[in-house]
Design a protein around this motif. Structure first.
Motif, PDB file in Angstrom:
ATOM      1  N   MET A   1       0.844  -1.157   0.000  1.00  0.00           N
ATOM      2  CA  MET A   1       0.000   0.000   0.000  1.00  0.00           C
ATOM      3  C   MET A   1       0.891   1.221   0.000  1.00  0.00           C
ATOM      4  N   ARG A   2       0.480   2.226  -0.741  1.00  0.00           N
ATOM      5  CA  ARG A   2       1.300   3.431  -0.835  1.00  0.00           C
ATOM      6  C   ARG A   2       1.262   4.207   0.465  1.00  0.00           C
ATOM      7  N   ALA A   3       2.418   4.717   0.872  1.00  0.00           N
ATOM      8  CA  ALA A   3       2.549   5.377   2.175  1.00  0.00           C
ATOM      9  C   ALA A   3       1.661   6.601   2.309  1.00  0.00           C
ATOM     10  N   ARG A 132     -15.003 -12.719   3.336  1.00  0.00           N
ATOM     11  CA  ARG A 132     -14.210 -11.968   2.350  1.00  0.00           C
ATOM     12  C   ARG A 132     -12.730 -11.886   2.725  1.00  0.00           C
ATOM     13  N   TYR A 133     -12.374 -12.279   3.922  1.00  0.00           N
ATOM     14  CA  TYR A 133     -10.989 -12.235   4.398  1.00  0.00           C
ATOM     15  C   TYR A 133     -10.129 -13.195   3.575  1.00  0.00           C
ATOM     16  N   THR A 134      -8.937 -12.722   3.150  1.00  0.00           N
ATOM     17  CA  THR A 134      -8.049 -13.555   2.333  1.00  0.00           C
ATOM     18  C   THR A 134      -6.761 -13.951   3.044  1.00  0.00           C
ATOM     19  N   GLY A 135      -6.343 -13.197   4.055  1.00  0.00           N
ATOM     20  CA  GLY A 135      -5.084 -13.475   4.725  1.00  0.00           C
ATOM     21  C   GLY A 135      -3.871 -12.922   3.999  1.00  0.00           C
ATOM     22  N   ASP A 136      -4.075 -12.077   2.994  1.00  0.00           N
ATOM     23  CA  ASP A 136      -2.974 -11.487   2.229  1.00  0.00           C
ATOM     24  C   ASP A 136      -2.242 -10.473   3.113  1.00  0.00           C
ATOM     25  N   PRO A 137      -0.965 -10.723   3.469  1.00  0.00           N
ATOM     26  CA  PRO A 137      -0.254  -9.816   4.383  1.00  0.00           C
ATOM     27  C   PRO A 137      -0.060  -8.406   3.830  1.00  0.00           C
ATOM     28  N   GLU A 138      -0.111  -8.230   2.517  1.00  0.00           N
ATOM     29  CA  GLU A 138       0.045  -6.891   1.937  1.00  0.00           C
ATOM     30  C   GLU A 138      -1.073  -5.962   2.379  1.00  0.00           C
ATOM     31  N   GLY A 154     -10.838   8.239  -8.514  1.00  0.00           N
ATOM     32  CA  GLY A 154      -9.993   8.368  -9.691  1.00  0.00           C
ATOM     33  C   GLY A 154      -8.980   7.249  -9.864  1.00  0.00           C
ATOM     34  N   VAL A 155      -8.881   6.348  -8.870  1.00  0.00           N
ATOM     35  CA  VAL A 155      -7.912   5.253  -8.949  1.00  0.00           C
ATOM     36  C   VAL A 155      -8.608   3.899  -8.945  1.00  0.00           C
ATOM     37  N   GLY A 156      -9.573   3.715  -8.059  1.00  0.00           N
ATOM     38  CA  GLY A 156     -10.270   2.434  -7.932  1.00  0.00           C
ATOM     39  C   GLY A 156      -9.912   1.735  -6.644  1.00  0.00           C
ATOM     40  N   ASN A 157     -10.170   0.436  -6.613  1.00  0.00           N
ATOM     41  CA  ASN A 157      -9.923  -0.385  -5.434  1.00  0.00           C
ATOM     42  C   ASN A 157      -8.502  -0.923  -5.480  1.00  0.00           C
ATOM     43  N   LEU A 158      -7.620  -0.316  -4.690  1.00  0.00           N
ATOM     44  CA  LEU A 158      -6.216  -0.703  -4.686  1.00  0.00           C
ATOM     45  C   LEU A 158      -5.987  -2.090  -4.076  1.00  0.00           C
ATOM     46  N   ALA A 159      -6.854  -2.492  -3.135  1.00  0.00           N
ATOM     47  CA  ALA A 159      -6.694  -3.783  -2.480  1.00  0.00           C
ATOM     48  C   ALA A 159      -7.144  -4.935  -3.379  1.00  0.00           C
ATOM     49  N   ARG A 160      -8.146  -4.716  -4.145  1.00  0.00           N
ATOM     50  CA  ARG A 160      -8.686  -5.761  -5.018  1.00  0.00           C
ATOM     51  C   ARG A 160      -9.042  -5.115  -6.361  1.00  0.00           C
ATOM     52  N   PRO A 161      -8.055  -4.894  -7.225  1.00  0.00           N
ATOM     53  CA  PRO A 161      -8.337  -4.213  -8.491  1.00  0.00           C
ATOM     54  C   PRO A 161      -9.419  -4.885  -9.330  1.00  0.00           C
ATOM     55  N   ASP A 162      -9.629  -6.188  -9.101  1.00  0.00           N
ATOM     56  CA  ASP A 162     -10.667  -6.907  -9.842  1.00  0.00           C
ATOM     57  C   ASP A 162     -12.055  -6.668  -9.267  1.00  0.00           C
ATOM     58  N   HIS A 163     -12.150  -6.005  -8.100  1.00  0.00           N
ATOM     59  CA  HIS A 163     -13.437  -5.655  -7.479  1.00  0.00           C
ATOM     60  C   HIS A 163     -13.518  -4.132  -7.384  1.00  0.00           C
ATOM     61  N   HIS A 164     -14.085  -3.511  -8.368  1.00  0.00           N
ATOM     62  CA  HIS A 164     -14.125  -2.058  -8.414  1.00  0.00           C
ATOM     63  C   HIS A 164     -15.065  -1.479  -7.379  1.00  0.00           C
ATOM     64  N   VAL A 165     -14.711  -0.303  -6.883  1.00  0.00           N
ATOM     65  CA  VAL A 165     -15.544   0.385  -5.905  1.00  0.00           C
ATOM     66  C   VAL A 165     -16.663   1.091  -6.638  1.00  0.00           C
TER      67      VAL A 165
END
Length: 165
Positions: A1-3, A132-138, A154-165
């Motif tokens: 995730m971006r700081a 919905r929990y995946t356990g992805d440490p990122e 303007g960017v979308g769903n950074l955690a799950r790009p395949d699931h758009h907000v």
């Protein structure tokens, strides 16, 4: 995730946490409105987080508690020329397990920031008990909680790009 985004979200996690942005000492979040409730409960509250370029901040957690840089008693004490104000709408569902922290469930933050760092954000944080929990440490927030939605206008769903907000 971006700081840069973690600062606004952190205001979440901690808020939600009275989540966002701050470290939570427990594997959950302290939220208003849970006293006397058992089992899964739904809740809603609002919060305000404001900061300036000097690093000074004012945070009204929405439950009567306020956190701020020493000498800052309100938003008016921050530098207006570099001010950002973020309004949080926090919704949650889960079980508190007899303590002041949400021990399971989910937390949704809708954040609107105006000023220097203008933006809209949407965060859905889920506990490992949520399907919905995946356990992805990122995307871990704290303990056994993770971002499921980390949306930015303007960017979308950074955690799950395949699931758009």
């Amino acid at each position: 995730m971006r700081a840069g985004h973690r600062a606004v979200g952190g205001g979440l996690a901690a808020i939600g946490l009275v989540l966002a942005g701050t470290a939570v000492a427990s594997a959950g979040t302290e939220v208003p409105g849970h006293k006397g409730r058992s089992g899964d409960v739904n809740g809603h509250y609002t919060s305000l987080y404001a900061y300036d370029a000097s690093g000074s901040f004012y945070w009204d957690l929405g439950d009567g508690r306020v956190r701020a840089t020493p000498g800052v008693d309100g938003v008016d004490d921050l530098d207006e020329a570099t001010l950002t104000e973020c309004d949080y709408q926090v919704n949650y569902r889960g079980d508190f397990g007899g303590d002041p922290f949400l021990n399971s469930g989910w937390i949704m933050n809708q954040i609107h920031c105006s000023g220097v760092d203008d933006g809209n954000y949407s965060y859905l944080i889920v506990h490992e008990s949520d399907p919905r929990y995946t356990g992805d440490p990122e995307w871990a927030v704290w303990g056994n909680w993770e971002y499921h939605v980390y949306g930015e206008r303007g960017v979308g769903n950074l955690a799950r790009p395949d699931h758009h907000v």
